[in-house]
Write a protein that holds these residues in place. Structure first.
Motif, PDB file in Angstrom:
ATOM      1  N   GLN A  82     -11.588   4.970   7.141  1.00  0.00           N
ATOM      2  CA  GLN A  82     -12.339   4.247   6.129  1.00  0.00           C
ATOM      3  C   GLN A  82     -12.030   2.863   6.096  1.00  0.00           C
ATOM      4  O   GLN A  82     -12.987   1.981   5.673  1.00  0.00           O
ATOM      5  N   ARG A  83     -10.942   2.375   6.346  1.00  0.00           N
ATOM      6  CA  ARG A  83     -10.413   0.821   6.282  1.00  0.00           C
ATOM      7  C   ARG A  83     -11.432   0.245   7.228  1.00  0.00           C
ATOM      8  O   ARG A  83     -11.827  -0.891   6.984  1.00  0.00           O
ATOM      9  N   GLU A 116      -4.171   8.898   9.324  1.00  0.00           N
ATOM     10  CA  GLU A 116      -4.767   9.537   8.445  1.00  0.00           C
ATOM     11  C   GLU A 116      -4.439   9.348   7.027  1.00  0.00           C
ATOM     12  O   GLU A 116      -5.346   9.221   6.306  1.00  0.00           O
ATOM     13  N   GLU A 117      -3.174   9.128   6.758  1.00  0.00           N
ATOM     14  CA  GLU A 117      -2.603   9.099   5.462  1.00  0.00           C
ATOM     15  C   GLU A 117      -3.053   7.703   5.024  1.00  0.00           C
ATOM     16  O   GLU A 117      -3.307   7.558   3.830  1.00  0.00           O
ATOM     17  N   PHE A 118      -3.172   6.780   5.719  1.00  0.00           N
ATOM     18  CA  PHE A 118      -3.558   5.571   5.259  1.00  0.00           C
ATOM     19  C   PHE A 118      -4.949   5.106   5.586  1.00  0.00           C
ATOM     20  O   PHE A 118      -5.532   4.039   5.417  1.00  0.00           O
ATOM     21  N   GLN A 119      -5.698   6.179   5.982  1.00  0.00           N
ATOM     22  CA  GLN A 119      -7.237   6.051   5.894  1.00  0.00           C
ATOM     23  C   GLN A 119      -7.806   5.086   6.718  1.00  0.00           C
ATOM     24  O   GLN A 119      -8.290   4.273   6.394  1.00  0.00           O
ATOM     25  N   MET A 178      -3.503  -5.678  -3.667  1.00  0.00           N
ATOM     26  CA  MET A 178      -4.133  -4.699  -4.344  1.00  0.00           C
ATOM     27  C   MET A 178      -4.862  -5.085  -5.427  1.00  0.00           C
ATOM     28  O   MET A 178      -4.229  -5.531  -6.458  1.00  0.00           O
ATOM     29  N   ARG A 203     -11.875  -9.576  -1.717  1.00  0.00           N
ATOM     30  CA  ARG A 203     -10.749  -9.010  -0.692  1.00  0.00           C
ATOM     31  C   ARG A 203     -10.363 -10.133   0.219  1.00  0.00           C
ATOM     32  O   ARG A 203      -9.538  -9.809   0.965  1.00  0.00           O
ATOM     33  N   GLU A 227     -14.967   0.217   6.310  1.00  0.00           N
ATOM     34  CA  GLU A 227     -15.315  -0.723   5.217  1.00  0.00           C
ATOM     35  C   GLU A 227     -15.678  -2.066   5.673  1.00  0.00           C
ATOM     36  O   GLU A 227     -16.645  -2.707   5.098  1.00  0.00           O
ATOM     37  N   ARG A 266      -0.606  -4.896   0.119  1.00  0.00           N
ATOM     38  CA  ARG A 266      -1.248  -3.887   0.823  1.00  0.00           C
ATOM     39  C   ARG A 266      -0.291  -3.152   2.158  1.00  0.00           C
ATOM     40  O   ARG A 266       0.281  -4.423   2.599  1.00  0.00           O
ATOM     41  N   TRP A 320     -12.873   9.082  14.653  1.00  0.00           N
ATOM     42  CA  TRP A 320     -13.276   9.261  13.154  1.00  0.00           C
ATOM     43  C   TRP A 320     -14.473   8.593  13.132  1.00  0.00           C
ATOM     44  O   TRP A 320     -15.297   9.351  12.271  1.00  0.00           O
TER      45      TRP A 320
END
Lengths: 172, 304
Positions: free
Chosen positions: B81-82, B75-78, B266, B299, B85, B273, B118
């Motif tokens: 979403q990662r 959750e905190e490192f998402q 980053m 990236r 993406e 990262r 998620w």
């Protein structure tokens, strides 16, 4: 003095709500955890109000029992001011990190977790103790040192106490 | 060297039948003692056993709780979403090149299924994508199913070898799983991707770096309650494979794919990262993928 104590009260209430969040974190594996955390933060906030009432009662009792209430009030004000010199910057950094977290960037959100919330949550008890020591340094009276230590212990134990609302091993 | 995770040692399954194999507590203790890992020894000593065999129900309850705690990392490192993406352009590339539908996205070692749940909750990958979580551990799969049901999420979870699904996956995914495969079994892991129906894979894991052990320790020390979660969380980051090893193993194991690391730094800064991703595609989808990913292609590391 009222303004100083009121500011401490606001910070303590926010901290109590955050303690509710921390006590609830890692106990629900749902994806949509809004209600879980809202309940936890409300619980923390209300527990904070009880703790604030106890704190205020203790302060008023100490002042009333003091042979020189006026001098003690003035010392308490000095202590409160110096405590805020430690707690306000801490709270400002956290507020800044929360503001950054609203940005829709995975990297920024992850960075706030690793560089701000993690380390600051780790040193929070030390900041609490540090703020009290910095405060009482200005007026090292026995009643302030003992009273301050008791109150700080109460506030710092809030998260653990809130954790007892969750049964051992319970997963929501 | 302390590179054994407790959760790997207290649980065993027959890879053919997926039947649970009893684990002797004394064997686990001996392993950690030989590695001079006193902390792990203390944790295992505190676990319930019956005649020296670790109590499977107690182990299951503990691991469900630990996974719930460790979901905070995701959750905190998402992680959702990662993954999204990367998945969106991969799926877009597959659609553009006419891959048969529905596309089966299989999460290898899904645990309690955070990432798939998620993705299902976001619901924007498309109706032509089937989300399937696969894991050997019935208790974790059961928990993933329970959680998905509670939130009415369109993802399924199965106690199965992810690479033996019929039909096979269109796309394999994993998050924080690949470091569990060591040595020859890492190459074997990639060999399992070679089914002709499989068009792509995305594997996300901790990225080793000089600051990773301390960062991981701090993260877990502050946030985790269960000593097992604290222990395994830190060990995971310590023993994660470097990008070069992932590239090598996938090159040797899954030679029918082109591959690249994604999101190792980053932006233009030399800051690593916390997580990096290995992307593999059948060569015919690479151009469509590069088109679909747009500016985020900066990236990507070098393709090979």
């Amino acid at each position: 003095m009222i303004l100083l104590l009121a500011t401490l009260y606001v910070l303590a209430s926010i901290d109590a709500a955050a303690s509710g969040y921390a006590a609830a974190a890692g106990r629900s594996a749902l994806i949509r955890k809004g209600p879980h955390y809202r309940r936890a933060m409300l619980r923390g906030f209300f527990a904070g109000q009880v703790t604030a009432a106890v704190s205020l009662t203790l302060i008023l009792t100490i002042v009333r029992l003091s042979p020189d209430p006026s001098a003690l009030r003035s010392d308490i004000a000095r202590v409160a001011l110096r405590m805020l010199q430690v707690y306000l910057p801490f709270a400002t950094i956290l507020a800044g990190a929360f503001a950054l977290r609203t940005l829709p960037s995975v990297d920024i959100r992850s960075l706030t977790s690793t560089l701000v919330f993690g380390p600051l949550a780790g040193i929070r008890p030390l900041v609490g103790v540090g703020g009290l020591l910095w405060g009482v340094w200005a007026a090292p009276r026995v009643e302030i040192v003992v009273g301050g230590a008791v109150l700080l212990a109460l506030w710092l134990s809030l998260e653990r106490a809130l954790g007892y609302f969750y049964r051992a091993g319970e997963v929501v | 060297m302390n590179d054994l995770e407790i959760s790997d040692e207290i649980l065993a399954f027959d890879p053919e039948t997926l039947a649970r194999i009893p684990v002797r507590k004394s064997d686990v203790l001996a392993k950690f003692a030989a590695a001079s890992n006193r902390r792990a020894v203390r944790i295992v000593q505190g676990m319930a056993d019956r005649d020296d065999v670790l109590d499977p129900d107690a182990v299951d309850r503990r691991l469900v709780r630990v996974h719930c705690e460790m979901q905070r990392v995701s959750e905190e490192f998402q992680h959702g979403q990662r993954v999204a993406e990367i998945l969106r352009p991969v799926l877009e590339a597959l659609r553009r090149t006419g891959v048969p539908r529905p596309m089966r996205l299989v999460d290898v070692g899904c645990g309690t299924g955070y990432v798939l749940r998620w993705l299902a909750a976001q619901g924007d990958l498309g109706d032509d994508v089937e989300l399937i979580g696969a894991d050997y551990h019935p208790a974790l799969v059961g928990e993933a199913m329970r959680l998905a049901r509670l939130e009415d999420l369109n993802a399924s979870f199965r106690v199965v070898n992810a690479f033996r699904l019929d039909p096979p996956a269109t796309l394999y995914l994993s998050t924080c799983v690949i470091h569990h495969f060591r040595g020859a079994s890492l190459d074997q892991f990639f060999r399992c991707h070679e089914s002709p129906e499989t068009k792509a894979f995305v594997h996300i894991d901790f990225q080793p770096s000089p600051i990773a052990p301390f960062g991981s320790w701090l993260f877990h020390a502050v946030r985790m309650r269960d000593p097992l979660a604290k222990h395994d969380g830190v060990v995971s980051a310590i023993r994660a494979h470097p990008g070069s090893e992932l590239l090598r193993a996938s090159r040797e194991g899954a030679s029918g794919f082109v591959r690249a690391m994604y999101g190792t730094r980053m932006g233009f800064l030399p800051i690593p990262r916390a997580f990096h991703s290995l992307i593999g595609l059948r060569p015919e989808y690479r151009d469509a993928f590069l088109q679909a990913i747009g500016p985020r292609r900066s990236r990507l590391g070098a393709w090979e």
